[in-house]
Design a protein around this motif. Structure first.
Motif, PDB file in Angstrom:
ATOM      1  N   UNK A  95      29.597  42.394  35.717  1.00 55.02           N
ATOM      2  CA  UNK A  95      30.946  42.026  35.044  1.00 55.02           C
ATOM      3  C   UNK A  95      31.825  43.210  35.349  1.00 55.02           C
ATOM      4  N   UNK A  96      32.932  43.225  35.799  1.00 51.14           N
ATOM      5  CA  UNK A  96      33.904  44.505  36.204  1.00 51.14           C
ATOM      6  C   UNK A  96      35.347  44.166  35.349  1.00 51.14           C
ATOM      7  N   UNK A  97      35.515  45.238  34.678  1.00 54.83           N
ATOM      8  CA  UNK A  97      37.061  45.658  34.193  1.00 54.83           C
ATOM      9  C   UNK A  97      37.805  46.408  35.077  1.00 54.83           C
ATOM     10  N   UNK A  98      38.766  46.049  35.588  1.00 52.02           N
ATOM     11  CA  UNK A  98      39.826  46.669  36.331  1.00 52.02           C
ATOM     12  C   UNK A  98      40.841  47.084  35.395  1.00 52.02           C
ATOM     13  N   UNK A  99      41.148  48.253  35.499  1.00 55.23           N
ATOM     14  CA  UNK A  99      42.263  48.963  34.839  1.00 55.23           C
ATOM     15  C   UNK A  99      43.294  49.328  35.707  1.00 55.23           C
ATOM     16  N   UNK A 100      44.504  48.464  35.563  1.00 61.65           N
ATOM     17  CA  UNK A 100      45.608  48.647  36.617  1.00 61.65           C
ATOM     18  C   UNK A 100      46.884  48.320  35.748  1.00 61.65           C
ATOM     19  N   UNK A 101      47.376  49.343  35.124  1.00 63.14           N
ATOM     20  CA  UNK A 101      48.369  49.158  34.137  1.00 63.14           C
ATOM     21  C   UNK A 101      49.470  48.407  34.559  1.00 63.14           C
ATOM     22  N   UNK A 102      50.051  48.775  35.647  1.00 67.57           N
ATOM     23  CA  UNK A 102      51.220  47.996  36.284  1.00 67.57           C
ATOM     24  C   UNK A 102      51.017  47.020  37.318  1.00 67.57           C
ATOM     25  N   UNK A 103      51.394  45.892  37.254  1.00 68.88           N
ATOM     26  CA  UNK A 103      51.228  44.628  38.173  1.00 68.88           C
ATOM     27  C   UNK A 103      52.891  44.636  38.750  1.00 68.88           C
ATOM     28  N   UNK A 104      53.087  45.081  39.816  1.00 71.63           N
ATOM     29  CA  UNK A 104      54.362  44.893  40.265  1.00 71.63           C
ATOM     30  C   UNK A 104      54.513  44.325  41.338  1.00 71.63           C
ATOM     31  N   UNK A 105      54.016  44.574  42.543  1.00 68.84           N
ATOM     32  CA  UNK A 105      54.054  43.742  43.806  1.00 68.84           C
ATOM     33  C   UNK A 105      52.642  43.054  44.043  1.00 68.84           C
ATOM     34  N   UNK A 106      51.562  43.735  43.332  1.00 68.37           N
ATOM     35  CA  UNK A 106      50.464  43.274  43.296  1.00 68.37           C
ATOM     36  C   UNK A 106      49.483  43.946  44.564  1.00 68.37           C
ATOM     37  N   UNK A 107      50.172  44.442  45.320  1.00 72.01           N
ATOM     38  CA  UNK A 107      49.310  45.266  46.452  1.00 72.01           C
ATOM     39  C   UNK A 107      48.238  45.907  46.193  1.00 72.01           C
ATOM     40  N   UNK A 108      48.380  47.081  45.120  1.00 70.31           N
ATOM     41  CA  UNK A 108      47.139  47.889  44.697  1.00 70.31           C
ATOM     42  C   UNK A 108      46.051  46.884  44.279  1.00 70.31           C
ATOM     43  N   UNK A 109      46.298  46.089  43.237  1.00 71.32           N
ATOM     44  CA  UNK A 109      45.302  45.067  42.681  1.00 71.32           C
ATOM     45  C   UNK A 109      44.640  44.157  43.771  1.00 71.32           C
ATOM     46  N   UNK A 110      45.224  43.754  44.813  1.00 68.33           N
ATOM     47  CA  UNK A 110      44.761  43.076  45.902  1.00 68.33           C
ATOM     48  C   UNK A 110      43.824  43.939  46.497  1.00 68.33           C
ATOM     49  N   UNK A 111      44.067  45.077  46.706  1.00 66.66           N
ATOM     50  CA  UNK A 111      43.280  45.953  47.514  1.00 66.66           C
ATOM     51  C   UNK A 111      41.981  46.119  46.774  1.00 66.66           C
ATOM     52  N   UNK A 112      41.899  46.523  45.679  1.00 62.81           N
ATOM     53  CA  UNK A 112      40.851  46.370  44.623  1.00 62.81           C
ATOM     54  C   UNK A 112      39.995  45.292  44.593  1.00 62.81           C
ATOM     55  N   UNK A 113      40.625  44.069  44.689  1.00 62.64           N
ATOM     56  CA  UNK A 113      39.726  42.953  44.516  1.00 62.64           C
ATOM     57  C   UNK A 113      39.140  42.703  45.871  1.00 62.64           C
ATOM     58  N   UNK A 114      39.862  42.951  47.170  1.00 63.96           N
ATOM     59  CA  UNK A 114      39.236  42.915  48.308  1.00 63.96           C
ATOM     60  C   UNK A 114      37.808  43.782  48.265  1.00 63.96           C
ATOM     61  N   UNK A 115      38.120  45.055  47.919  1.00 66.10           N
ATOM     62  CA  UNK A 115      36.900  45.911  47.879  1.00 66.10           C
ATOM     63  C   UNK A 115      35.908  45.299  46.966  1.00 66.10           C
ATOM     64  N   UNK A 116      36.118  45.008  45.812  1.00 63.48           N
ATOM     65  CA  UNK A 116      35.139  44.423  44.935  1.00 63.48           C
ATOM     66  C   UNK A 116      34.326  43.130  45.382  1.00 63.48           C
ATOM     67  N   UNK A 117      35.292  42.288  46.403  1.00 65.14           N
ATOM     68  CA  UNK A 117      34.638  41.134  47.043  1.00 65.14           C
ATOM     69  C   UNK A 117      33.783  41.430  47.821  1.00 65.14           C
ATOM     70  N   UNK A 118      34.086  42.448  48.809  1.00 61.99           N
ATOM     71  CA  UNK A 118      33.147  42.846  49.854  1.00 61.99           C
ATOM     72  C   UNK A 118      31.983  43.636  49.499  1.00 61.99           C
ATOM     73  N   UNK A 119      31.968  44.026  48.262  1.00 63.45           N
ATOM     74  CA  UNK A 119      30.771  44.513  47.502  1.00 63.45           C
ATOM     75  C   UNK A 119      29.789  43.534  46.428  1.00 63.45           C
TER      76      UNK A 119
END
Length: 216
Positions: free
Chosen positions: A132-156
């Motif tokens: 179970x993963x807790x992602x710490x991303x304080x600012x969700x503005x455009x969503x680009x950074x979090x989408x990148x993180x989620x893609x990386x986690x999905x690949x793993x």
């Protein structure tokens, strides 16, 4: 029924208190760090309320035997702070989840395209399937950074329903993108603001969280 993105804004007075301090442009760096850490602590508390696996047992009080319930810390937990700003949440979140492993992911924004660039990736090649993963991303503005993180986690090997995101401020553009790509995701945020400016910053927001954390 198809999954739908869930976002919770806990109505906790301490969350509102520390958010107000973090928003204030006159808050000095040391106090801003404290505010972000406290927000991380209370959001983490809310996020794991019904998420952590537990085991039942019995214990002996000084007077009698009684049922008890404990967190099953044998189940793998991971914290993924998105650098830089995610570092401001790490210590307080780790106090809530002391057995969790920490995997850093460093991203910076291309100011021309507003897309994320990765400069540090300490994720394992593959996660245990039950992590179970807790992602710490304080600012969700455009969503680009979090989408990148989620893609990386999905690949793993980590599906979205095993991920929870802690955010201080979220904005509709990010939530719309996330709901399309990862509808099974769950997000905990202190506030949802209305809009972005032409530079992709959340308004009213709290400014650049990384700069304010580190006094740069």
């Amino acid at each position: 029924m198809a999954p739908q993105l869930r976002i919770f804004v806990p109505p906790h007075p301490l969350i509102r208190h520390w958010l107000g301090i973090a928003r204030d442009r006159q808050t000095p760096t040391p106090l801003f760090r404290t505010a972000i850490a406290e927000l991380g602590r209370w959001l983490a508390y809310e996020a794991v309320r019904e998420w952590l696996p537990t085991v039942s047992a019995t214990v002996l009080t000084p007077l009698a035997e009684t049922p008890a319930e404990f967190v099953d810390f044998s189940q793998p937990l991971a914290i993924v702070p998105v650098l830089r700003a995610g570092l401001g949440l790490v210590d307080s979140v780790q106090q809530v989840l002391p057995t969790a492993r920490i995997f850093h992911l460093g991203l910076e924004r291309d100011e021309a395209t507003l897309e994320p660039r990765c400069y540090l990736n300490r994720l394992p090649e593959q996660f245990d399937a039950n992590t179970r993963v807790l992602v710490l991303e304080p600012m969700l503005a455009t969503g680009g950074s979090l989408l990148y993180v989620l893609d990386q986690l999905s690949d793993r090997g980590i599906p979205a329903d095993q991920i929870r995101v802690l955010s201080i401020v979220a904005a509709p553009p990010a939530l719309q993108k996330l709901s399309q790509r990862y509808p099974a995701l769950t997000i905990y945020s202190a506030i949802i603001d209305e809009q972005l400016n032409d530079r992709g910053f959340i308004v009213p927001g709290l400014g650049d969280a990384g700069d304010r954390l580190f006094g740069t």
